[in-house]
Design an enzyme around this catalytic site. Structure first.
Site, PDB file in Angstrom:
ATOM      1  N   ASP A   1       9.288   2.850   1.770  1.00 26.05           N
ATOM      2  CA  ASP A   1       8.038   3.482   2.383  1.00 26.05           C
ATOM      3  C   ASP A   1       7.931   3.349   3.839  1.00 26.05           C
ATOM      4  O   ASP A   1       7.237   2.090   4.163  1.00 26.05           O
ATOM      5  CB  ASP A   1       6.971   3.126   1.538  1.00 26.05           C
ATOM      6  CG  ASP A   1       5.579   3.781   2.150  1.00 26.05           C
ATOM      7  OD1 ASP A   1       5.217   4.261   2.988  1.00 26.05           O
ATOM      8  OD2 ASP A   1       4.665   3.686   1.365  1.00 26.05           O
TER       9      ASP A   1
ATOM     10  N   PHE B   1       0.852  -1.107  -0.018  1.00 24.80           N
ATOM     11  CA  PHE B   1      -0.023  -0.169  -0.078  1.00 24.80           C
ATOM     12  C   PHE B   1       0.728   1.311   0.133  1.00 24.80           C
ATOM     13  O   PHE B   1       1.770   1.431   0.867  1.00 24.80           O
ATOM     14  CB  PHE B   1      -1.009  -0.112   1.155  1.00 24.80           C
ATOM     15  CG  PHE B   1      -1.832   1.258   1.192  1.00 24.80           C
ATOM     16  CD1 PHE B   1      -3.140   1.084   0.311  1.00 24.80           C
ATOM     17  CD2 PHE B   1      -1.496   2.328   1.891  1.00 24.80           C
ATOM     18  CE1 PHE B   1      -3.937   2.303   0.255  1.00 24.80           C
ATOM     19  CE2 PHE B   1      -2.344   3.243   1.913  1.00 24.80           C
ATOM     20  CZ  PHE B   1      -3.620   3.373   0.941  1.00 24.80           C
TER      21      PHE B   1
ATOM     22  N   LYS C   1       2.381   9.541   8.439  1.00 26.95           N
ATOM     23  CA  LYS C   1       1.558   9.261   9.879  1.00 26.95           C
ATOM     24  C   LYS C   1       2.082   9.696  10.856  1.00 26.95           C
ATOM     25  O   LYS C   1       1.354  10.638  11.240  1.00 26.95           O
ATOM     26  CB  LYS C   1       1.603   7.669   9.613  1.00 26.95           C
ATOM     27  CG  LYS C   1       0.574   7.062   8.485  1.00 26.95           C
ATOM     28  CD  LYS C   1      -0.052   5.796   8.680  1.00 26.95           C
ATOM     29  CE  LYS C   1      -1.188   5.524   7.685  1.00 26.95           C
ATOM     30  NZ  LYS C   1      -0.829   4.993   6.706  1.00 26.95           N
TER      31      LYS C   1
END
Ligand SMILES: *Cc1c(COP(=O)(O)O)cnc(C)c1O
Length: 399
Positions: free
Chosen positions: A223, A138, A252
């Site tokens: 990532d 993702f 995040k």
């Protein structure tokens, strides 16, 4: 506040992109959240791995208040102190020499993809644009990062996707090796596939990938939007695999709840971006950077939060493994690093999430059958015991 009216208006005025619990959250403190109807929740979601300091950490609150009174936004036509300090801190604590700031994970990855292409075109010629990512990965929801995301279910309805992306099974070194051709410019991977069900890398996978990329002059992009900023017990997860990527993305947890994304790179790669190459109106604004700087300084102070994250992660994992021993027919696996933990079930786990919600505990389900736990790094043994007690009660009803 009239909760029923708010929920009705939410359904009427907001685009229907999220499956939400019928609750309006109004207040948070530490591990706890409160809804408009006065119910208290224990938060093992942390806003999807965002609130690493917990809700309304005093240092975070004061930093935001102070900066809001001084300067909220100026644009990147001017320098701002907090962006500089934050960039320096990220470089001091990582392999990287330079940082580009944006506002979200998808934007951080978008910048990484653009940087990889620009770097490789400049160095090797126009054809070198291919990016290989993992199946089940993702990377975000913008068109480029959606294309990078190796899960067809997210692609449906948005085709045509971007050119130049291909996918290989995670942990399959041979597959990656044969997918690389003369057009490949980068390999982009998550250290742990968070959204994909907390899937871990096998031993030495990243070492082999790193060697291969180095040998062929291909960039390795990590990532770390979910695994970065302390989540796995070190500031960045890559530190635990004995390798360094060429480009690293964060978002995040970085701002502790204030939206910010960052793309980090080595000098030789970063220099492909020159004035005008890339940009963002809001990226790295003083408010977001002051919040992120305070978040990281709090996280790094005396190394206490990181060591606690590792300790609590072990305690959490042990507790869940004990639970697995009690319910081997329901729980098939417990895995993770630090405070990013997945518990795989033999069945769909949305019912467990719902049952936890009804008992005032917030958790999440990914990949259909995996419960994902990503509490704030201030979580205590007592909080973990409470969650495990609730899970046990639910498991007893299930089996
Ligand atoms: C959440 C996430 C993203 C996307 O971040 P947004 O801020 O939602 O755009 C990208 N990569 C990983 C690994 C993520 O966990």
């Amino acid at each position: 506040m009239e909760v029923k009216k708010l929920l009705d208006e939410s359904n009427q005025y907001i685009m229907d992109t999220y499956k939400r619990f019928p609750v309006v959250m109004v207040k948070g403190r530490g591990m706890k959240l409160w809804s408009a109807d006065g119910k208290e929740y224990l938060d093992f979601m942390a806003g999807i791995a965002v609130n690493i300091l917990g809700h309304c950490h005093p240092r975070h609150v004061v930093a935001i208040q102070k900066q809001a009174q001084k300067l909220v936004h100026v644009s990147n036509l001017y320098h701002n102190e907090f962006q500089i300090k934050l960039a320096k801190l990220l470089c001091d604590y990582s392999f990287a020499d330079r940082v580009f700031f944006s506002n979200s994970g998808a934007e951080a990855n978008e910048a990484a993809i653009k940087l990889a292409r620009k770097h490789s075109k400049g160095r090797f010629g126009v054809e070198k644009i291919g990016i290989i990512t993992a199946l089940n990965s993702f990377h975000g929801r913008t068109l480029a990062t959606l294309t990078a995301t190796g899960q067809p279910k997210f692609h449906v309805g948005f085709e045509p996707l971007l050119q130049g992306f291909s996918y290989v099974p995670f942990n399959d070194y041979e597959a990656l090796k044969s997918a690389i051709d003369e057009n490949t410019c980068a390999v982009m991977l998550e250290p742990i596939q968070g959204e994909g069900g907390v899937k871990m890398a096998t031993d030495n996978y990243f070492k082999h990938v790193r060697d291969l990329c180095t040998r062929l002059g291909i960039l390795l992009i990590f990532d770390e939007i979910q695994t970065g900023t302390g989540r796995t017990g070190t500031l960045f997860a890559y530190e635990q695999y004995g390798i360094e990527p060429d480009i690293l993305t964060l978002a995040k947890g970085l701002g502790g709840g204030v939206p910010i994304g960052a793309t980090l790179a080595r000098e030789e790669v970063a220099k492909a971006f020159t004035a005008g190459s890339h940009g963002s109106t809001f990226g790295g604004n003083p408010l977001a950077c002051a919040a992120a700087l305070e978040t990281l300084e709090t996280l790094l102070e005396d190394g206490i939060m990181l060591s606690e994250c590792r300790r609590m992660g072990e305690y959490f994992m042990d507790s869940l493994l004990k639970l697995q021993k009690q319910f081997p027919k329901v729980i098939t696996d417990v895995r993770g690093k630090g405070l990013l933990i997945g518990m795989e079930l033999t069945r769909d786990c949305s019912m467990v999430v719902q049952a936890c919600f009804e008992r005032g505990v917030l958790i999440n389900c990914t990949a259909g059958n995996t419960l994902r736990f990503m509490p704030p790094l201030i979580v205590t043994e007592e909080d973990i015991d409470r969650l495990v007690t609730v899970l046990k009660e639910i498991m007893e009803r299930l089996s």
